[in-house]
Design a protein around this motif. Sequence first.
Motif, PDB file in Angstrom:
ATOM      1  N   VAL A  19       1.983  16.668  20.249  1.00 38.26           N
ATOM      2  CA  VAL A  19       1.838  17.692  19.225  1.00 38.26           C
ATOM      3  C   VAL A  19       0.871  17.191  18.157  1.00 38.26           C
ATOM      4  O   VAL A  19       0.986  16.052  17.699  1.00 38.26           O
ATOM      5  CB  VAL A  19       3.214  18.027  18.588  1.00 38.26           C
ATOM      6  CG1 VAL A  19       3.110  19.260  17.719  1.00 38.26           C
ATOM      7  CG2 VAL A  19       4.286  18.228  19.666  1.00 38.26           C
ATOM      8  N   ARG A  20      -0.048  18.059  17.767  1.00 39.21           N
ATOM      9  CA  ARG A  20      -1.075  17.702  16.776  1.00 39.21           C
ATOM     10  C   ARG A  20      -1.037  18.679  15.610  1.00 39.21           C
ATOM     11  O   ARG A  20      -0.650  19.831  15.776  1.00 39.21           O
ATOM     12  CB  ARG A  20      -2.470  17.801  17.393  1.00 39.21           C
ATOM     13  CG  ARG A  20      -2.705  16.949  18.594  1.00 39.21           C
ATOM     14  CD  ARG A  20      -4.034  17.346  19.260  1.00 39.21           C
ATOM     15  NE  ARG A  20      -4.293  16.558  20.424  1.00 39.21           N
ATOM     16  CZ  ARG A  20      -5.095  15.494  20.445  1.00 39.21           C
ATOM     17  NH1 ARG A  20      -5.723  15.133  19.348  1.00 39.21           N
ATOM     18  NH2 ARG A  20      -5.281  14.816  21.553  1.00 39.21           N
ATOM     19  N   THR A  21      -1.543  18.212  14.479  1.00 37.82           N
ATOM     20  CA  THR A  21      -1.758  19.104  13.343  1.00 37.82           C
ATOM     21  C   THR A  21      -2.669  18.438  12.331  1.00 37.82           C
ATOM     22  O   THR A  21      -2.971  17.243  12.435  1.00 37.82           O
ATOM     23  CB  THR A  21      -0.419  19.537  12.688  1.00 37.82           C
ATOM     24  OG1 THR A  21      -0.640  20.710  11.922  1.00 37.82           O
ATOM     25  CG2 THR A  21       0.196  18.448  11.842  1.00 37.82           C
ATOM     26  N   LEU A  22      -3.101  19.216  11.363  1.00 38.39           N
ATOM     27  CA  LEU A  22      -3.881  18.739  10.213  1.00 38.39           C
ATOM     28  C   LEU A  22      -3.110  19.124   8.956  1.00 38.39           C
ATOM     29  O   LEU A  22      -2.652  20.263   8.836  1.00 38.39           O
ATOM     30  CB  LEU A  22      -5.264  19.402  10.170  1.00 38.39           C
ATOM     31  CG  LEU A  22      -6.197  19.121  11.324  1.00 38.39           C
ATOM     32  CD1 LEU A  22      -7.438  20.001  11.220  1.00 38.39           C
ATOM     33  CD2 LEU A  22      -6.589  17.655  11.348  1.00 38.39           C
ATOM     34  N   LEU A  23      -2.974  18.180   8.035  1.00 39.35           N
ATOM     35  CA  LEU A  23      -2.203  18.405   6.817  1.00 39.35           C
ATOM     36  C   LEU A  23      -3.028  18.106   5.583  1.00 39.35           C
ATOM     37  O   LEU A  23      -3.715  17.087   5.535  1.00 39.35           O
ATOM     38  CB  LEU A  23      -0.982  17.480   6.774  1.00 39.35           C
ATOM     39  CG  LEU A  23       0.017  17.559   7.905  1.00 39.35           C
ATOM     40  CD1 LEU A  23       0.972  16.382   7.832  1.00 39.35           C
ATOM     41  CD2 LEU A  23       0.751  18.876   7.847  1.00 39.35           C
ATOM     42  N   GLY A  24      -2.919  18.975   4.597  1.00 40.27           N
ATOM     43  CA  GLY A  24      -3.448  18.692   3.271  1.00 40.27           C
ATOM     44  C   GLY A  24      -2.255  18.430   2.375  1.00 40.27           C
ATOM     45  O   GLY A  24      -1.602  17.398   2.463  1.00 40.27           O
ATOM     46  N   SER A  25      -1.914  19.406   1.554  1.00 41.42           N
ATOM     47  CA  SER A  25      -0.725  19.290   0.709  1.00 41.42           C
ATOM     48  C   SER A  25       0.544  19.648   1.486  1.00 41.42           C
ATOM     49  O   SER A  25       1.654  19.407   1.018  1.00 41.42           O
ATOM     50  CB  SER A  25      -0.852  20.191  -0.520  1.00 41.42           C
ATOM     51  OG  SER A  25      -1.010  21.537  -0.131  1.00 41.42           O
ATOM     52  N   CYS A  26       0.371  20.206   2.678  1.00 35.97           N
ATOM     53  CA  CYS A  26       1.518  20.523   3.549  1.00 35.97           C
ATOM     54  C   CYS A  26       2.182  19.230   4.020  1.00 35.97           C
ATOM     55  O   CYS A  26       1.602  18.154   3.913  1.00 35.97           O
ATOM     56  CB  CYS A  26       1.060  21.308   4.771  1.00 35.97           C
ATOM     57  SG  CYS A  26       0.350  22.915   4.382  1.00 35.97           S
ATOM     58  N   VAL A  27       3.375  19.379   4.575  1.00 33.65           N
ATOM     59  CA  VAL A  27       4.117  18.221   5.084  1.00 33.65           C
ATOM     60  C   VAL A  27       4.604  18.510   6.496  1.00 33.65           C
ATOM     61  O   VAL A  27       4.974  19.637   6.818  1.00 33.65           O
ATOM     62  CB  VAL A  27       5.304  17.863   4.155  1.00 33.65           C
ATOM     63  CG1 VAL A  27       6.287  16.923   4.810  1.00 33.65           C
ATOM     64  CG2 VAL A  27       4.790  17.246   2.850  1.00 33.65           C
TER      65      VAL A  27
END
Length: 167
Positions: A19-27
């Motif tokens: 599983v992949r993702t990109l995070l900024g201020s998200c968690v």
Amino acid sequence: MDIFLMPGDYFVGDDQYRVRTLLGSCVSITLWHPGLRIGAMSHFLLPGHGRRKADRPQEKPGMYAADAMQLLLDGLARHGVPPAQCQGKIFGGGAMFPRSARVRDIGTQNGDYARGMLQRHGIHVVSESLFGEGHRQLIFTIRSGEVLSRQVPPEPGWRNAGARTQA
């Protein structure tokens, strides 16, 4: 098989998935059961509970931290996984804009809320990579439980991006 999580998405599955993702201020929270090799991952945007309304049907169910956590717990239960036997990891909460000493930004609120949720559910946090500046790229390999996290610093000059000059 690769799964990519967008903001508000979540996933629960077995060892055939990455599983992949990109995070900024998200968690993102990852939960992994080492014996069963079942894993779960969220990508939430805001702390607390959402108040889903009919006038916002476009909202994804995992937009808010507590809602995302419940989705992960429900998914693990369908696989027969007790959450307290999982290893928890927390990522994200980065500053996407210059932080103010006077205001707790959304990234900090998200990270703090995630820590509290895992503690309340009796899930041991084995690692975290929270806060800092810029965004993160994550890859969670459910087979091994490994989460690769790469923090990407903001572009040069981002601190002055909102500054105004007087002519």
